[in-house]
Design a protein around this motif. Sequence first.
Motif: not given
Length: 82
Positions: A53-82
């Motif tokens: 679930g996507i909530g409030a957004q800024s230029r750089d970040d997206v609020q996650i309202t459902s589907g993930l919990a604090e501590g979950d690891r995700v892929i950031d496709f802008a990071s090297p090696g992802s």
Amino acid sequence: GVVTVPGLTARLLVTTAHVDDALTLPRSAVEGIAPNGFAVKVGANGRERIPVGIGAQSRDDVQITSGLAEGDRVIDFASPGS
């Protein structure tokens, strides 16, 4: 009074919303448009594309309202090696 100068520009940051204790991800780690999107979670069984679930957004970040919990690891496709 206000003095204007032709050709002079300014960059402003306007806060339109603030959410306390929000779970956020970099925009580059989330696919989709509010209110529904996807993220790639890394778990014991490898990578898994999951709905979020996507909530409030800024230029750089997206609020996650459902589907993930604090501590979950995700892929950031802008990071090297992802």
